[in-house]
Design a protein around this motif. Structure first.
Motif, short mmCIF file in Angstrom:
data_model
loop_
_atom_site.label_atom_id
_atom_site.label_comp_id
_atom_site.label_asym_id
_atom_site.label_seq_id
_atom_site.Cartn_x
_atom_site.Cartn_y
_atom_site.Cartn_z
N LYS A 1 0.84 -1.32 0.06
CA LYS A 1 -0.14 -0.03 0.14
C LYS A 1 0.82 1.25 -0.04
CE LYS A 1 -3.88 -2.39 2.36
NZ LYS A 1 -4.72 -2.45 3.34
N ASN A 2 2.07 1.24 -0.84
CA ASN A 2 2.73 2.44 -1.27
C ASN A 2 3.69 2.74 0.00
OD1 ASN A 2 1.94 2.83 -3.63
ND2 ASN A 2 -0.16 3.98 -2.85
N ARG A 3 3.59 1.79 1.30
CA ARG A 3 4.56 2.21 2.18
C ARG A 3 5.62 1.11 2.37
NH1 ARG A 3 0.08 4.45 6.64
NH2 ARG A 3 -0.28 6.40 5.27
N TRP A 4 6.80 1.70 3.04
CA TRP A 4 7.94 0.58 3.21
C TRP A 4 7.66 0.28 4.76
CZ3 TRP A 4 10.61 -2.45 0.10
CH2 TRP A 4 10.67 -2.13 -1.23
N VAL B 1 6.51 9.43 -5.56
CA VAL B 1 5.31 9.63 -4.83
C VAL B 1 4.28 8.91 -5.82
CG1 VAL B 1 3.49 11.66 -4.37
CG2 VAL B 1 5.74 12.17 -4.57
N ALA B 2 3.31 8.04 -4.82
CA ALA B 2 2.35 7.28 -5.34
C ALA B 2 1.05 8.08 -5.76
CB ALA B 2 2.00 6.07 -4.54
N LEU B 3 0.48 8.48 -7.00
CA LEU B 3 -0.59 9.20 -7.17
C LEU B 3 -1.68 8.40 -7.86
CD1 LEU B 3 1.34 12.10 -9.11
CD2 LEU B 3 0.42 12.40 -6.72
N SER B 4 -2.72 8.68 -7.38
CA SER B 4 -4.14 8.21 -8.07
C SER B 4 -5.10 9.01 -8.12
CB SER B 4 -4.43 7.07 -7.28
OG SER B 4 -5.13 7.21 -6.01
N ILE C 1 -8.54 12.25 -5.11
CA ILE C 1 -7.10 12.20 -5.55
C ILE C 1 -6.28 11.75 -4.37
CG2 ILE C 1 -5.39 13.88 -6.14
CD1 ILE C 1 -7.60 15.36 -7.59
N THR C 2 -5.29 10.89 -4.62
CA THR C 2 -4.66 10.47 -3.37
C THR C 2 -2.89 10.61 -4.00
OG1 THR C 2 -6.04 9.03 -2.51
CG2 THR C 2 -3.61 8.56 -2.21
N ALA C 3 -2.23 11.30 -2.85
CA ALA C 3 -0.73 11.32 -3.07
C ALA C 3 -0.08 10.53 -2.03
CB ALA C 3 -0.33 12.62 -3.41
N GLU C 4 0.51 9.75 -1.97
CA GLU C 4 1.54 8.95 -0.76
C GLU C 4 2.84 9.16 -1.01
OE1 GLU C 4 -0.54 5.38 -0.56
OE2 GLU C 4 -2.17 6.11 1.10
N TYR C 5 3.68 9.46 -0.03
CA TYR C 5 5.12 9.38 -0.15
C TYR C 5 5.77 8.44 1.04
CZ TYR C 5 9.79 11.09 -1.11
OH TYR C 5 11.13 11.06 -1.18
N VAL D 1 12.18 8.44 7.76
CA VAL D 1 11.65 9.76 8.29
C VAL D 1 10.14 9.44 8.55
CG1 VAL D 1 11.08 12.05 7.84
CG2 VAL D 1 13.21 11.08 6.65
N ALA D 2 9.50 9.60 7.60
CA ALA D 2 7.97 8.90 7.91
C ALA D 2 7.25 8.76 6.95
CB ALA D 2 7.18 10.29 8.62
N ASP D 3 5.63 8.16 6.78
CA ASP D 3 5.07 7.98 5.42
C ASP D 3 4.18 9.28 5.70
OD1 ASP D 3 6.15 5.64 4.50
OD2 ASP D 3 5.24 4.60 6.58
N PHE D 4 3.89 9.72 4.36
CA PHE D 4 3.17 10.89 4.44
C PHE D 4 1.86 10.72 3.34
CE2 PHE D 4 7.28 12.65 5.53
CZ PHE D 4 6.82 13.38 6.71
N GLY D 5 0.72 11.09 3.64
CA GLY D 5 -0.23 10.98 2.73
C GLY D 5 -1.20 12.16 2.75
N LEU D 6 -1.78 12.25 1.43
CA LEU D 6 -2.72 13.67 1.04
C LEU D 6 -3.91 12.92 0.44
CD1 LEU D 6 -3.36 16.52 1.19
CD2 LEU D 6 -2.15 17.08 -0.88
N TYR D 7 -4.97 13.24 0.91
CA TYR D 7 -6.15 12.48 0.33
C TYR D 7 -7.43 13.74 0.35
CZ TYR D 7 -3.61 8.77 2.51
OH TYR D 7 -2.68 8.00 3.01
N PHE D 8 -7.82 13.59 -1.31
CA PHE D 8 -8.94 14.65 -1.26
C PHE D 8 -10.11 13.95 -1.89
CE2 PHE D 8 -11.36 17.36 -3.95
CZ PHE D 8 -11.62 18.40 -3.12
N THR D 9 -11.14 14.10 -1.29
CA THR D 9 -12.46 13.34 -1.58
C THR D 9 -13.54 14.34 -1.85
OG1 THR D 9 -11.80 11.30 -0.70
CG2 THR D 9 -14.07 11.22 -1.26
N ASN D 10 -14.46 14.37 -2.75
CA ASN D 10 -15.57 14.95 -3.04
C ASN D 10 -16.73 14.31 -3.43
OD1 ASN D 10 -17.38 16.61 -5.17
ND2 ASN D 10 -16.85 17.99 -3.63
#
Lengths: 185, 399
Positions: A117-120, B281-284, B331-335, B340-349
């Motif tokens: 799920k895009n995470r390591w 960056v994983a985008l969808s 729209i989803t963006a995950e990095y 460091v950390a796992d970051f996520g940005l999620y937008f839903t309408n």
């Protein structure tokens, strides 16, 4: 234990001329002519296995090293299998699903990196059992402690490496009802 | 005395012998503490009236038994830690009292290419699944058969008898009144598991990767005397055309039982998704549309249509994208920044035909410190006239 070693020394001397023996716990020992033994450290040099002795000398280890066959306990037996099994050796490396969404990276030092799920995620692994006939490997993931026969923390995976060289996580299949084939990279 | 010693030795030997068939015994679990605060309505952030919090303890034992039988048993216990007296006013799973239940207890055995799994278990199928957003997931009393006689294909047949989602309210009207949020009667000392709607459910599925670069799945459900549903999904990796890009298509429908839902229409939904990877960056991006009408949502029957498996599902505000007459996009963006950390940005309408639309923006950061998983989440959402903010903290200690 000493009796076992003495018997083994005798057996080894009769059956094979090699002076080096790989024990089930992964330790290599040098069987001396005077009836004593010594633990040696193995290194690789110019493609050859070299044993470093305590007296500061070294010696090239023959290619066909004798492997001890006595079983000390299940854990050392698994360790022994993990060291000697071709199937276990195959496991080390990077395995990736066709869509790239699932990646397992088994490293030689017992580190496992998982991409899901895009995470390591980084954890540890060790091989607890191998069934060469079924081509299954029981891998202990993220164990924090072991109390005798109890493994604490993490989870056990049963991994199947098929004849085509694809890896299948049978434990994951039981969870998600999908069989995800992973190819070695 | 000698006899007693011998008997003891015999018993011990028998015990060891019997236990020798049990292998790979694993004891594991986790302890969770979840907190959420929202300024929705007249509440302020960190005010107890708009906050919820709860602690959970999961304990699992798994082992391989004799004759190649795999097994697992899990128990979950929930406690508020008394937070309701000062910091919070709500919990993640309903009920303030201490509660515990057996969440998993199953046996599985393979016969050739067929595997049978029977008992209380988590499920992951499009219309009946365990939701993992809460502090405790819903599970099912079920029997599942998997078969892989066809190359690259898994056939699934499942029977679900009971569950502890809202389906435990087998009176559909009462379930509907509950609003789709998981109910749990364990806090009242009752058995949280109830009959899956009127008389259980049957599910049949096929998942195949026989088509190159494609995973295709088809599912059919008969929720007895409640509804029939179907789900088709194809996820295609376009690596031969554009490396790293995938597309997905979903087409699903649900037909309510006219005796139970005399005024409900049939409903279907279509969703598409494009995903890829840009500079790590994983985008969808996803879009879905659900038929208009007075229909049941395209969502999880196990929790009375709470979360949906449609590609457009929101991060937090469930119960919107699957509703009849709704067009949604996500729209989803995950990095994942290693170490460091796992970051996520999620937008839903979710644009509803009737009622207020829902818009949600979620930002998440999660990191593992040794055995502790942490996550910090900020959600800004609008499902009525005003936007409101929610801050959530998730702490999970794995052991």
């Amino acid at each position: 234990m000493l009796k076992k070693i003495a018997l083994f020394v005798l057996g080894s001397t009769l059956l094979c001329a090699s002076q080096f023996v790989l024990l089930e716990n992964g330790q290599t020992i040098w069987l001396k002519d005077d009836g004593t033994y010594e633990k040696v450290t193995l290194i690789k040099r110019d493609g050859q296995m070299v044993a470093l002795k305590k007296d500061g000398t070294w010696e090239v280890v023959p290619e066909k090293i004798v492997i001890a066959e006595t079983v000390v306990n299940p854990k050392s037996q698994a360790h022994y299998k993990a060291k000697t099994s071709l199937l276990a050796k195959t496991l080390v490396g990077v395995w990736k699903s066709r869509d790239g969404n699932l990646i397992y990276e088994f490293q030689e030092d017992g580190t496992l990196r998982i991409k899901e799920k895009n995470r390591w995620k980084k954890t540890t692994y060790q091989i607890d059992d191998i069934d060469e006939v079924k081509r299954n490997i029981v891998v202990n993931i993220g164990e924090s402690e072991r109390l005798g026969f109890l493994s604490l923390g993490g989870e056990h995976w049963i991994l199947h490496i098929d004849e085509d060289g694809q890896l299948h996580n049978l434990t994951l299949k039981l969870k998600i009802f999908k069989d995800i084939a992973l190819m070695k990279q | 005395m000698k006899f007693a010693k011998l008997s003891l030795a015999a018993i011990m030997a028998m015990g060891v012998s019997a236990f020798a068939d049990v292998q790979n015994i694993k004891v594991s679990g986790d302890a969770k503490l979840f907190y959420s605060t929202s300024d929705k309505g007249s509440n302020d952030l960190f005010e107890s009236a708009g906050a919820m919090g709860q602690a959970a303890l999961d304990l699992s034992v798994s082992a391989d038994l004799a004759e190649g039988v795999a097994s697992k048993m899990s128990v979950v216990a929930l406690n508020t830690l008394g937070l309701e007296n000062n910091l919070v006013s709500q919990v993640w799973e309903s009920g303030l009292g201490n509660q515990w239940w057996v969440s998993e207890a199953w046996l599985a055995k393979s016969f050739g290419n067929t595997t049978v799994k029977v008992g209380r278990q988590a499920l992951d199928t499009p219309f009946a699944f365990s939701e993992t957003w809460s502090i405790a997931q819903n599970t099912f009393d079920a029997a599942v058969v998997l078969n892989q006689d066809i190359q690259d294909t898994t056939l699934v047949a499942a029977w679900v008898g009971r569950g502890n989602g809202t389906n435990a309210l087998n009176d559909a009207t009462a379930a509907e009144a509950a609003g789709g949020i998981g109910l749990n009667f364990a806090a009242d000392g009752k058995d949280p598991f109830g009959t899956y709607y009127k008389g259980g459910a049957y599910a049949f599925g096929a998942i195949t990767s026989a088509i190159p670069n494609t995973t295709f799945q088809a599912w059919y459900y008969d929720v007895v005397s409640t509804a029939q549903a179907w789900w088709l999904q194809a996820d295609v990796n376009l690596k031969d055309i554009v490396d790293g890009v995938s597309v997905g298509v979903q087409y699903a429908g649900i037909t309510p039982d006219k005796n139970l839902f005399p005024t409900k229409d049939d409903s279907s939904a279509v969703a598409v998704k494009v995903s890829g990877n840009v500079e790590g960056v994983a985008l969808s991006a996803a879009y879905s549309t659900v038929d208009s009408g007075n229909a049941l949502p395209i969502a999880n029957t196990a929790t009375h249509f709470n979360q949906s498996k449609l590609y457009t599902e929101a991060w937090w505000n469930y119960g919107h994208v699957g509703v009849a007459g709704t067009d949604s996009f996500n729209i989803t963006a995950e990095y994942s920044m290693e170490d460091v950390a796992d970051f996520g940005l999620y937008f839903t309408n979710a644009d509803h035909e009737t009622g207020n639309d829902m818009t949600e923006v979620t930002v998440s950061a999660s990191k593992t410190y040794g055995a502790v998983d942490t996550a910090l989440v900020w959600i800004t959402a609008k499902d009525s006239a005003n936007y409101h903010n929610t801050l959530q903290v998730y702490l999970t200690y794995n052991f």
